[in-house]
Design a protein around this motif. Structure first.
Motif, PDB file in Angstrom:
ATOM      1  N   SER A   1      -9.337  10.159  44.916  1.00 19.31           N
ATOM      2  CA  SER A   1      -9.308   9.584  43.564  1.00 19.31           C
ATOM      3  C   SER A   1      -7.959   8.946  43.278  1.00 19.31           C
ATOM      4  O   SER A   1      -7.872   7.883  42.651  1.00 19.31           O
ATOM      5  CB  SER A   1      -9.603  10.670  42.524  1.00 19.31           C
TER       6      SER A   1
ATOM      7  N   ARG B   1      -7.229   5.022  42.286  1.00 27.30           N
ATOM      8  CA  ARG B   1      -6.489   4.573  41.094  1.00 27.30           C
ATOM      9  C   ARG B   1      -5.311   3.694  41.479  1.00 27.30           C
ATOM     10  O   ARG B   1      -4.996   2.724  40.789  1.00 27.30           O
ATOM     11  CB  ARG B   1      -6.029   5.778  40.274  1.00 27.30           C
TER      12      ARG B   1
ATOM     13  N   THR C   1     -11.247   2.850  39.216  1.00 30.56           N
ATOM     14  CA  THR C   1     -11.452   4.110  38.489  1.00 30.56           C
ATOM     15  C   THR C   1     -12.676   4.815  39.061  1.00 30.56           C
ATOM     16  O   THR C   1     -13.746   4.207  39.144  1.00 30.56           O
ATOM     17  CB  THR C   1     -11.673   3.847  36.987  1.00 30.56           C
TER      18      THR C   1
ATOM     19  N   GLU D   1     -17.288   3.721  41.794  1.00 25.79           N
ATOM     20  CA  GLU D   1     -15.939   3.287  41.412  1.00 25.79           C
ATOM     21  C   GLU D   1     -16.072   1.973  40.659  1.00 25.79           C
ATOM     22  O   GLU D   1     -16.989   1.183  40.912  1.00 25.79           O
ATOM     23  CB  GLU D   1     -15.044   3.127  42.645  1.00 25.79           C
TER      24      GLU D   1
ATOM     25  N   HIS E   1     -10.600  -1.065  37.295  1.00 20.40           N
ATOM     26  CA  HIS E   1      -9.940  -0.406  36.162  1.00 20.40           C
ATOM     27  C   HIS E   1      -9.708  -1.348  34.998  1.00 20.40           C
ATOM     28  O   HIS E   1      -9.980  -1.015  33.838  1.00 20.40           O
ATOM     29  CB  HIS E   1      -8.610   0.231  36.589  1.00 20.40           C
TER      30      HIS E   1
ATOM     31  N   TRP F   1     -11.108  -0.921  31.294  1.00 21.03           N
ATOM     32  CA  TRP F   1     -10.169  -0.702  30.189  1.00 21.03           C
ATOM     33  C   TRP F   1     -10.500  -1.615  29.013  1.00 21.03           C
ATOM     34  O   TRP F   1     -10.547  -1.188  27.863  1.00 21.03           O
ATOM     35  CB  TRP F   1      -8.744  -0.935  30.675  1.00 21.03           C
TER      36      TRP F   1
ATOM     37  N   TYR G   1      -8.846  10.040  29.901  1.00 22.17           N
ATOM     38  CA  TYR G   1      -7.663   9.178  29.904  1.00 22.17           C
ATOM     39  C   TYR G   1      -6.437   9.956  30.386  1.00 22.17           C
ATOM     40  O   TYR G   1      -6.353  11.176  30.213  1.00 22.17           O
ATOM     41  CB  TYR G   1      -7.372   8.661  28.486  1.00 22.17           C
TER      42      TYR G   1
ATOM     43  N   LEU H   1      -4.195   4.502  31.300  1.00 23.56           N
ATOM     44  CA  LEU H   1      -4.936   4.691  32.535  1.00 23.56           C
ATOM     45  C   LEU H   1      -6.203   5.503  32.276  1.00 23.56           C
ATOM     46  O   LEU H   1      -6.148   6.551  31.634  1.00 23.56           O
ATOM     47  CB  LEU H   1      -4.036   5.436  33.536  1.00 23.56           C
ATOM     48  N   VAL H   2      -7.333   4.973  32.751  1.00 21.44           N
ATOM     49  CA  VAL H   2      -8.588   5.723  32.690  1.00 21.44           C
ATOM     50  C   VAL H   2      -8.716   6.496  33.997  1.00 21.44           C
ATOM     51  O   VAL H   2      -8.711   5.909  35.080  1.00 21.44           O
ATOM     52  CB  VAL H   2      -9.799   4.779  32.518  1.00 21.44           C
ATOM     53  N   LEU H   3      -8.823   7.811  33.900  1.00 24.83           N
ATOM     54  CA  LEU H   3      -8.855   8.650  35.098  1.00 24.83           C
ATOM     55  C   LEU H   3     -10.262   8.802  35.676  1.00 24.83           C
ATOM     56  O   LEU H   3     -10.444   8.887  36.885  1.00 24.83           O
ATOM     57  CB  LEU H   3      -8.292  10.045  34.771  1.00 24.83           C
ATOM     58  N   HIS H   4     -11.275   8.831  34.800  1.00 29.17           N
ATOM     59  CA  HIS H   4     -12.639   9.090  35.275  1.00 29.17           C
ATOM     60  C   HIS H   4     -13.634   8.734  34.184  1.00 29.17           C
ATOM     61  O   HIS H   4     -13.333   8.867  32.996  1.00 29.17           O
ATOM     62  CB  HIS H   4     -12.793  10.584  35.636  1.00 29.17           C
TER      63      HIS H   4
END
Length: 202
Positions: free
Chosen positions: A16, A20, A25, A40, A43, A47, A78, A84-87
């Motif tokens: 992961s 990123r 993401t 995936e 990103h 966003w 987040y 940043l979007v993590l998941h």
């Protein structure tokens, strides 16, 4: 609204993190009768999409490996301080099964309300989204609450929201009927109005 994603084979923290770092993401699609699917997404595109209200409350067409599926955004994680979007989690929807989800409340006619215009009242939005149930085909992007006639000291509740055909409040919201908007006159404005009404002593 269409979302393009790609299949993801590797899982785990390291995989992961590498995703990123390359501008992607990680996410997952689950629900209905199919197996959960690791995906995936780009990103930056994600966003910008997350800034749109409709992305959070509409049924999305998610395309993975050329196959399209209808999904709802169910969760976003987040980063605590970076942009940043993590998941992301998406849930597949069955067109024949009612779904429970939250939709935004749009407040109408607040500027023209007499209590606000001439009475100095301030309307507070106590709730900005409400939980509803409906078939996927009936899902509205938002619901409306008319504030044209609310008076100072009054409040409007969930049952005052105009619901489109085929849409109802979920059972616990229906029974609790929480306050959605309230109109109050600030203490200073009330004192000023009272002072203006007083007649000077002879």
């Amino acid at each position: 609204m269409k979302v393009v994603a790609f299949e993801r084979s590797k899982q785990g923290t390291g995989a992961s993190r590498r995703l990123r770092n390359s501008g992607k993401t990680p996410g997952i699609v689950y629900g209905a009768t199919a197996e959960p699917q690791l995906i995936e997404l780009d990103h930056n595109a994600l966003w910008h999409a997350l800034k749109k209200e409709a992305f959070h409350s509409s049924i999305l067409d998610l395309e993975v490996a050329g196959q399209s599926q209808r999904v709802l955004l169910r969760d976003v994680q987040y980063h605590p301080f970076r942009q940043l979007v993590l998941h992301v989690d998406f849930q597949r929807v069955d067109p024949n099964k009612k779904l429970h989800t939250k939709v935004p409340v749009h407040f109408m006619n607040q500027e023209t309300n007499p209590a606000v215009k001439t009475g100095g009242a301030i309307i507070s939005h106590v709730v900005t989204e409400v939980e509803i149930e409906c078939l996927p085909g009936d899902l509205p992007e938002f619901v409306e609450l008319d504030l044209a006639k609310i008076e100072a000291g009054q409040s409007l509740h969930a049952k005052d929201i105009t619901l489109p055909k085929g849409v109802s409040l979920v059972a616990h919201i229906e029974s609790e009927n929480p306050v959605v908007a309230a109109a109050a006159v600030p203490a200073g404005a009330a004192a000023e109005a009272a002072a203006e009404g007083e007649t000077p002593a002879a």
